[in-house]
Design an enzyme around this catalytic site. Structure first.
Site, PDB file in Angstrom:
ATOM      1  N   SER B  54       0.859  -1.188   0.000  1.00  0.00           N
ATOM      2  CA  SER B  54       0.000   0.000   0.000  1.00  0.00           C
ATOM      3  C   SER B  54       0.897   1.241   0.000  1.00  0.00           C
ATOM      4  O   SER B  54       1.998   1.206   0.548  1.00  0.00           O
ATOM      5  CB  SER B  54      -0.926  -0.002   1.214  1.00  0.00           C
ATOM      6  OG  SER B  54      -0.262   0.480   2.353  1.00  0.00           O
ATOM      7  N   VAL B  56       1.141   4.215   1.435  1.00  0.00           N
ATOM      8  CA  VAL B  56       1.683   4.848   2.639  1.00  0.00           C
ATOM      9  C   VAL B  56       2.758   3.978   3.270  1.00  0.00           C
ATOM     10  O   VAL B  56       3.812   4.468   3.656  1.00  0.00           O
ATOM     11  CB  VAL B  56       0.571   5.165   3.659  1.00  0.00           C
ATOM     12  CG1 VAL B  56       1.186   5.580   4.995  1.00  0.00           C
ATOM     13  CG2 VAL B  56      -0.293   6.283   3.121  1.00  0.00           C
ATOM     14  N   CYS B  57       2.501   2.660   3.336  1.00  0.00           N
ATOM     15  CA  CYS B  57       3.504   1.774   3.925  1.00  0.00           C
ATOM     16  C   CYS B  57       4.803   1.897   3.158  1.00  0.00           C
ATOM     17  O   CYS B  57       5.875   1.934   3.746  1.00  0.00           O
ATOM     18  CB  CYS B  57       3.057   0.328   3.859  1.00  0.00           C
ATOM     19  SG  CYS B  57       1.485   0.052   4.605  1.00  0.00           S
ATOM     20  N   GLY B  58       4.704   1.931   1.825  1.00  0.00           N
ATOM     21  CA  GLY B  58       5.906   2.023   1.016  1.00  0.00           C
ATOM     22  C   GLY B  58       6.695   3.260   1.372  1.00  0.00           C
ATOM     23  O   GLY B  58       7.901   3.205   1.577  1.00  0.00           O
ATOM     24  N   MET B  61       8.177   2.697   5.035  1.00  0.00           N
ATOM     25  CA  MET B  61       9.318   1.787   5.090  1.00  0.00           C
ATOM     26  C   MET B  61      10.479   2.352   4.262  1.00  0.00           C
ATOM     27  O   MET B  61      11.647   2.194   4.624  1.00  0.00           O
ATOM     28  CB  MET B  61       8.934   0.387   4.600  1.00  0.00           C
ATOM     29  CG  MET B  61       7.949  -0.333   5.504  1.00  0.00           C
ATOM     30  SD  MET B  61       8.519  -0.505   7.231  1.00  0.00           S
ATOM     31  CE  MET B  61       7.105   0.152   8.118  1.00  0.00           C
TER      32      MET B  61
END
Lengths: 181, 184
Positions: B54, B56-58, B61
């Protein structure tokens, strides 16, 4: 969250008057597509705000994600040392698809940046400034690029021209009230 | 982009500072496991997140990946945890050039996230939750972020700074002065 945004200093790249009521700081990456999208908008906003806005650009290269981001930031620092930062900044954002060393070298020649200055930049002469921008931003809450701060407060709202001008207008008005008579 | 989400106002509390961090063992790669206790002796940053791919996670991280040198300056190790499986993690880490382990809280699904009170049962994913654990395995800071918002790294850096003893100045209350000994 914005308590430790580094104040504007001598190593900063600044456009607009020091006594402008509003300071807009962008943390950006020259290869980031979202920064590329924001670039013409921020230009238009600067034009609309005129002398009421001081615009500051700080490096936030995501070097693992963007292979050319560090080189481009080094190029921009070489340009700053040569007195042509904003011309270089524009050139980078207008050529985001060509940021390899050969292209950067050609831009450097067009802007009159001495080869040895550019070589020194590529060898890391200004990396401490880039790193200082990056870490200062991360500690102040930069969570992606572009990340905007208006008078020291992170702005997470919409980044279209009209919205930005409205929020900057409000910040200018608020600053005018705060100024002691 | 932050979407309006009725579930975003999470009401449950994460495990809090002062509590012992529950130990766990999870797959880090298809043939390797990592236990929290393996990392004892140095601070650990646990970053629970909902899903590998997703946007935002990308960004989150990816940002932490760039922050690794800063985290390492505090001697801290970063570990990402989601309910994605090991092959998903492997593809994600390779694509994003991540240089820290992603653990698969996959089977039993979300069990470790549940132990940290960082599981969203309604969605079947981990919350976007951060923990800073000290060298002795005690949680020193935790933070539950709105699901759609990248929490950045500033809170982690502050928490790591708080772990490091500040350099003593001549006027500081060093133990040798004995003035504060009775209260220690």
């Amino acid at each position: 969250m914005t308590r430790r945004l580094p104040p504007v200093s001598a190593t900063d790249k600044v456009a607009g008057p020091a006594d402008a009521p509003v300071t807009l700081i962008e943390y950006g990456d020259y290869e980031c597509p979202y920064c590329g999208e924001a670039y013409p908008v921020l230009k238009a906003v600067q034009e609309a705000m005129g002398a009421r806005l001081r615009f500051v650009f700080r490096n936030f290269p995501l070097t693992e994600m963007h292979a050319h981001a560090l080189r481009a930031a080094q190029f921009a620092e070489a340009a700053a040392a040569s007195g042509v930062f904003w011309a270089a900044h524009d050139m980078l954002y207008e050529h985001q698809d060509a940021l390899d060393v050969a292209s950067l070298t050609s831009y450097g020649a067009q802007l009159g940046i001495e080869r040895r200055v550019l070589q020194a930049a590529f060898q890391g002469q200004y990396d401490a400034i880039i790193q200082q921008d990056f870490v200062g931003g991360a500690r102040a809450g930069v969570n992606g690029t572009p990340c905007l701060f208006i008078n020291g407060v992170r702005y997470d709202g919409p980044r279209d021209r009209q919205s930005l001008i409205e929020v900057l207008d409000r910040a200018a008005a608020a600053a005018a009230i705060d100024v002691p008579a | 982009m932050h979407m309006a989400d009725p579930h975003d106002a999470s009401t449950h509390a994460l495990l809090q500072p002062g509590q012992a961090a529950p130990d766990f063992t999870l797959p880090a790669t298809p043939d390797q496991k990592l236990s929290l206790s393996d990392l004892r002796g140095a601070p650990v940053i646990l970053a629970f997140y909902p899903a590998d791919w997703s946007p935002v996670c990308g960004d989150q991280m990816g940002l932490y990946n760039e922050m690794l040198p800063e985290f390492h300056r505090s001697g801290a190790q970063l570990v990402g945890i989601s309910t994605d499986g090991v092959w998903c993690h492997a593809a994600f880490a390779e694509t994003r050039k991540l240089h820290f382990p992603l653990l698969a809280d996959f089977e039993p699904k979300g069990e470790v996230a549940r132990r940290y009170d960082a599981y969203r049962a309604q969605d079947g994913v981990a919350e976007r939750a951060l923990f800073v654990i000290d060298a002795e395995g005690v949680i020193r800071w935790s933070y539950l972020s709105p699901l759609g918002l990248n929490p950045g790294a500033d809170g982690i850096l502050d928490a790591l700074d708080a772990l490091v003893p500040t350099p003593k100045t001549p006027t500081s209350n060093t133990p040798t002065s004995n003035t504060y000994g009775a209260q220690a």
